[in-house]
Structures are given as structure tokens and as C-alpha cells.
Motif scaffolding. Structure first.
Motif, mmCIF file in Angstrom:
data_model
loop_
_atom_site.group_PDB
_atom_site.id
_atom_site.type_symbol
_atom_site.label_atom_id
_atom_site.label_comp_id
_atom_site.label_asym_id
_atom_site.label_seq_id
_atom_site.Cartn_x
_atom_site.Cartn_y
_atom_site.Cartn_z
ATOM 1 N N GLY A 435 18.245 -13.809 6.732
ATOM 2 C CA GLY A 435 19.109 -13.296 5.674
ATOM 3 C C GLY A 435 18.438 -13.333 4.322
ATOM 4 N N ARG A 436 19.235 -13.736 3.316
ATOM 5 C CA ARG A 436 18.677 -13.911 1.973
ATOM 6 C C ARG A 436 18.146 -15.314 1.820
ATOM 7 N NH1 ARG A 436 22.884 -12.764 -2.734
ATOM 8 N NH2 ARG A 436 24.456 -12.030 -1.295
ATOM 9 N N MET A 437 18.830 -16.230 2.553
ATOM 10 C CA MET A 437 18.613 -17.654 2.320
ATOM 11 C C MET A 437 17.171 -18.110 2.589
ATOM 12 S SD MET A 437 20.708 -20.599 4.223
ATOM 13 C CE MET A 437 21.487 -21.912 3.353
ATOM 14 N N LYS A 438 16.600 -17.623 3.680
ATOM 15 C CA LYS A 438 15.287 -18.161 4.058
ATOM 16 C C LYS A 438 14.171 -17.135 3.922
ATOM 17 C CE LYS A 438 17.366 -21.526 7.087
ATOM 18 N NZ LYS A 438 17.714 -21.843 8.459
ATOM 19 N N ARG A 439 14.475 -16.026 3.255
ATOM 20 C CA ARG A 439 13.485 -14.943 3.184
ATOM 21 C C ARG A 439 12.209 -15.415 2.485
ATOM 22 N NH1 ARG A 439 12.767 -10.528 -0.695
ATOM 23 N NH2 ARG A 439 11.651 -8.853 0.376
ATOM 24 N N GLN A 440 12.385 -16.043 1.326
ATOM 25 C CA GLN A 440 11.213 -16.448 0.561
ATOM 26 C C GLN A 440 10.350 -17.414 1.364
ATOM 27 O OE1 GLN A 440 10.542 -14.735 -2.010
ATOM 28 N NE2 GLN A 440 8.596 -15.846 -2.225
ATOM 29 N N GLU A 441 11.038 -18.361 2.004
ATOM 30 C CA GLU A 441 10.272 -19.349 2.772
ATOM 31 C C GLU A 441 9.559 -18.695 3.961
ATOM 32 O OE1 GLU A 441 12.407 -22.898 3.875
ATOM 33 O OE2 GLU A 441 10.579 -23.813 4.664
ATOM 34 N N LEU A 442 10.237 -17.739 4.578
ATOM 35 C CA LEU A 442 9.584 -17.028 5.695
ATOM 36 C C LEU A 442 8.325 -16.328 5.183
ATOM 37 C CD1 LEU A 442 9.936 -16.049 8.745
ATOM 38 C CD2 LEU A 442 10.725 -13.925 7.734
ATOM 39 N N LEU A 443 8.477 -15.620 4.058
ATOM 40 C CA LEU A 443 7.333 -14.865 3.536
ATOM 41 C C LEU A 443 6.179 -15.793 3.164
ATOM 42 C CD1 LEU A 443 9.171 -12.211 1.298
ATOM 43 C CD2 LEU A 443 8.332 -11.973 3.639
ATOM 44 N N GLU A 444 6.527 -16.966 2.667
ATOM 45 C CA GLU A 444 5.473 -17.889 2.221
ATOM 46 C C GLU A 444 4.823 -18.665 3.363
ATOM 47 O OE1 GLU A 444 7.427 -20.335 -0.657
ATOM 48 O OE2 GLU A 444 7.585 -18.687 -2.091
ATOM 49 N N THR A 445 5.549 -18.835 4.458
ATOM 50 C CA THR A 445 5.029 -19.764 5.466
ATOM 51 C C THR A 445 4.716 -19.144 6.832
ATOM 52 O OG1 THR A 445 7.260 -20.387 6.123
ATOM 53 C CG2 THR A 445 6.222 -21.744 4.425
ATOM 54 N N ALA A 446 5.267 -17.955 7.118
ATOM 55 C CA ALA A 446 4.964 -17.362 8.434
ATOM 56 C C ALA A 446 3.524 -16.856 8.418
ATOM 57 C CB ALA A 446 5.929 -16.224 8.727
ATOM 58 N N PRO A 447 2.900 -16.761 9.574
ATOM 59 C CA PRO A 447 1.521 -16.254 9.599
ATOM 60 C C PRO A 447 1.465 -14.856 8.979
ATOM 61 C CG PRO A 447 2.197 -17.083 11.754
ATOM 62 C CD PRO A 447 3.414 -17.100 10.895
#
Ligand code: MLT
Ligand code: ZN
Length: 473
Positions: A435-447
């Protein structure tokens, strides 16, 4: 670049569904732009409630043509802000609730063809009336909708035996951003004809297209069901019991939930009409469900065998097998009200994580240290679907210290807990989505390769970027 819709453009969208189903007034729009937990809100100039796939198709075609953002929404029960427009007031909400027909019930093939707006509980009841089981089971099943369940690849309490929403779906109908209808409503259990396109849309949180119908699997209704409530001393003992339960019941083990004592206490303290399920206290509680396809006696026998083995090995402090349907229902009601029961205790910083099942005890130990390093007095509130390796691991503000600034710790607390998850090769969103909640973290931490691939898929399917912008990638 997306556009702000003019009045004329809004009128053109409204004309597709007719005035009764195009909501523009602040009070009629309000339920579609806030979430039940009050964590997310947004603004929209228009909520559209289409009554047919054809209308959905015309809406998306126009949206792509005019470059207007569209936010699909089911029962509005998502927990990560994936179903709301942003604060800009330019995104149109597309609510699927009127697409609520059962198109076909094919019991011989063991499937139901259901439209996206059907409420999960209704589908479960329809299956039940045919002596079948549709196993997806969530706390929000009285209001969440099948389309949203598939878009978010919902999990819940029976994933252990039946899988996530994705595993329950054989075929899909999706309206693409161009307005084309991808009709893949097939009932096949085996189909190796190229890429599995339906699985692109399941779990995509409405960022690639709009799911309008699905072919869903039905299962034989269990002949016997037993629910066991156990108290144990530690997550390590819970894991040992899980191994016993899996080995004893095999496919008949349909639920294995772990709950920290404090969250059981919160339910008793804050929710009406609950009593302690066990006579004595225990630091950790377990809810086990056994479903036998053979008979009630078979289910009872398996339940008794698990409990006896657990006591024999000194793993159980106290335990009870539900003695009636009412008690079974009560046990599950307690489990399902845990999210709500936390609220009166103050603000919570939430995590919906998964790790390999065998690493659950280690995660719980290391995550507690991570929480304490950020806020020594924060209270850990942990419960979840242990059998799936999925925990709702929440840090609740210190007892009695009601202070809104606790939530300022959200990013640093998330990082501390998620670092533990990453060190165990786990997931920072096991079942609630990005969603919106974890987007930034996904972008920063996913390969980077994974993010790049997701972005290329998004661009290929939705080149104008109209589908649920600002979510997932
Ligand atoms: C649950 O399993 O009860 C929910 O997924 C937890 C939650 O609402 O955070
Ligand atoms: Zn859950």
C-alpha cells in the motif's frame, strides 16, 4: 504526469455509471476516503460505483485517455492504505461493491465463479449451504470483498492448510487500464500455457488493473472440527508443539495461532463478554484447529493425541479442547478481536512479518531487544499465524503514558524490527501488503533487480500510470 479532472471530465465519468452511483458530496464520499483504523485518509472529487464489467472498462479507458488516476476499492478493510486516494483530491475512487453476483456454482468441478464485490462471509455461507468450504477466513470477513482479498492476496487463519487467496484462485477476469477485459475465467487446476498472467494481478493491490471476477476453489466441508486452547511457557515450546501437531494431524491441521498473554488479557479487559480461556496463567497461548474430512471422532482423536503428547513432553502448562460449538466460536472470537482489543491500550507501531517457521522463537527474542533499544518501556504485543511463520508484532506505547509522540518512533521502530526480519531472510509484509504504508521501505530495501522488474511490469501494463498511483512501486 496525471491530470486534475475538470468538472466536465467528472461529468463524463459520472455519466458512465449514472448519477445515483457517482458520489461527489463530502458526506457520501467520506466512508471511501478513510480507513477503519483512522490511520489513512485522503480526498477525492468522485466515487464511482459501477454496476457492470462494461462500465468498469469504459471508466478505465476514459481514465487512461484523460490521464486521471483511479483507486480501486473493495470493502475498505485494508490495513496499509492501499485502497485510498491521496490527499491531493484528484484521484477517483472506483468502488466494486455493486459487482456482487455469483456467476456460476460448479460443484462437480469444485469451483464458484464470483464477482469482485461479493463479501467474503457471503461467499463462505454460499459454500456452506452446498456442504462445501471456501476456506479464506479473516477477522474482517463480514465486510471485506473477494476482489480486495485477491488484490491484496489476503491470508488469515487457514493459510496453513489452504493457502493464501492466490492459492484459492483458478481463474480471473481483470479490466486493464486500456479498458480491455482480460478474460481468464478458467476452471483449470493444471494449465502450463506460458506466463501465469492472473498471478500478476493477484497481490498487485490494484496497481495493474481492476479484478472484476474470479474462479475460486471450493473444498469438501470437514466432517469434524476441534479447537484447542493451550498455554505454554515459551515460543520454543510452541514450536515443539507445532511440530507435534503437524506430524500427528498432517493435512488435518488447519490452524495454529500463537498469542502473547498480554493480548489475551487485553481481549478480556476491553472486549465485552470474554472470560479467560484457561484456568491458569501462561506467558504464551496457542489456538489449534483440527479439521477432519473423515469424522467428528477422527478430529477429536487427533486433538486428544496432540494434547496428550504435549503434556507428556512437558510442553503444555494448561490446555482445553472446546466442548461445544459455542466455545469454539468464543475461542475464535477472542482471536479475531485482538486487533481491536489493543486499541484502548494506546498507540501501536505495527509489524506484519514472516520468517521461516523454525526461526519464530529467535525472531521473538531478537525483536524484543530491537524494540527495547528504541523505546525501553514500549510493550511488545505479539500474536499471529505461527503455523505460517507470520506474526503481528506490535510495539505498544508504555502503559499509562498516553503520548501521541510515541508514533513518531514509527520509522525507527520499523527499521529496528525489520532489520531482525531481514537478518532471518523474512518478509516485512507477510499478509497485509505494501500500500502506501510500506512503499518507501520496500523501495529502499528490496533488491534493486526486483524493484526494477516490478517497475518495468507496471510501465508495460499501465503506461499512463493511472492505476492506484503511489502504492507498491
Ligand atoms: C489478524 O491476524 O488478526 C490481523 O491480520 C492482524 C491485524 O489486524 O493487524
Ligand atoms: Zn493476520
Amino acid at each position: 504526469m496525471l491530470e486534475r479532472p475538470s468538472e466536465a471530465v467528472l461529468d463524463a465519468f459520472a455519466a458512465i455509471v449514472g448519477p445515483a452511483y457517482a458520489l461527489r458530496e463530502t458526506d457520501t464520499v467520506a466512508p471511501y476516503v478513510t480507513d477503519p483504523r483512522g490511520l489513512f485518509s485522503g480526498r477525492t472529487p468522485l466515487v464511482l460505483r459501477p454496476g457492470s464489467v462494461e462500465e468498469v472498462s469504459r471508466i478505465l479507458r476514459l481514465a487512461t485517455e484523460m490521464k486521471i488516476a483511479v483507486v480501486p476499492q473493495g470493502g475498505n478493510t485494508g490495513l496499509v492504505g492501499g485502497q485510498h486516494p491521496d490527499a491531493g483530491g484528484t484521484e477517483i475512487v472506483l468502488s466494486l461493491g455493486r459487482l456482487d453476483r455469483i456467476r456460476e456454482l460448479d460443484l462437480r468441478s469444485g469451483v464458484v465463479v464470483a464477482e469482485a464485490g461479493i463479501i467474503l462471509q457471503r461467499l463462505r455461507d454460499i459454500a456452506d449451504a452446498q456442504d462445501k468450504l471456501f476456506p479464506l477466513s479473516l477477522g474482517s470477513q463480514g465486510s471485506c470483498q473477494i476482489g480486495g482479498n485477491l488484490s491484496s492476496n489476503a491470508g488469515g487463519t487457514s493459510v496453513l492448510a489452504y493457502g493464501n487467496a492466490r492459492d484459492l484462485c483458478l481463474g480471473l477476469e481483470v479490466v486493464l487500464p486500456t479498458g480491455e477485459v482480460f478474460d481468464d475465467l478458467r476452471k483449470l487446476r493444471k494449465d502450463n500455457t506460458g506466463y501465469d498472467l492472473k498471478n500478476l494481478f493477484i497481490g498487485a493491490e490494484g496497481t495493474l488493473g481492476v479484478i472484476t471476477a474470479a474462479v475460486l476453489k471450493l473444498f469438501p466441508k470437514p466432517r469434524g472440527r476441534e479447537t484447542i486452547w493451550l498455554g505454554v511457557a515459551s515460543p520454543g515450546d510452541a514450536l515443539a508443539l507445532f511440530e507435534i501437531a503437524s506430524a500427528t494431524a498432517a493435512g488435518a491441521l488447519t490452524g495454529f495461532e500463537l498469542m502473547q498473554e498480554c493480548v489475551v488479557d487485553f481481549v478480556i479487559k476491553h472486549m465485552h463478554g470474554h472470560r479467560p480461556p484457561l484456568a491458569s496463567a501462561a506467558p504464551w497461548h496457542i489456538l489449534v484447529e483440527i479439521s477432519s474430512g473423515r469424522s467428528a471422532d477422527d478430529a477429536r482423536g487427533l486433538a486428544e493425541e496432540i494434547v496428550a503428547a504435549g503434556f507428556e513432553r512437558g510442553l503444555i502448562l494448561d490446555g482445553t479442547i472446546a466442548e461445544s460449538l459455542a466455545q469454539t466460536a468464543e475461542f475464535w472470537r477472542m482471536r479475531e478481536s485482538m486487533t481491536e482489543a489493543q486499541r484502548p491500550e494506546g498507540a501501536s507501531i505495527k509489524h506484519d512479518i514472516s520468517v521461516p517457521v523454525a526461526d519464530i522463537p529467535r525472531f521473538i527474542e531478537e525483536a524484543a531487544r530491537a524494540v527495547a533499544s528504541v523505546c525501553p518501556d514500549a510493550r511488545v504485543v505479539c500474536f499471529g499465524h505461527m503455523g505460517d511463520g507470520n506474526l503481528h508484532y506490535n510495539a505498544t506505547q508504555p502503559a499509562g503514558a498516553f503520548d501521541a509522540s510515541f508514533l513518531d518512533l514509527y520509522p525507527v521502530m520499523n527499521k529496528a524490527v525489520h532489520d531482525v526480519v531481514r537478518s532471518l531472510s523474512g518478509s516485512i509484509s507477510a499478509e497485509h501488503g505494501i500500500g502506501r504504508m510500506k512503499r518507501q521501505e520496500l523501495l529502499e530495501t528490496a533488491p534493486p533487480v526486483a524493484i526494477n522488474l516490478m517497475r518495468r511490469l507496471k510501465d508495460a501494463v499501465d503506461p499512463a500510470g493511472i492505476m492506484n498511483p503511489g502504492k507498491v512501486v
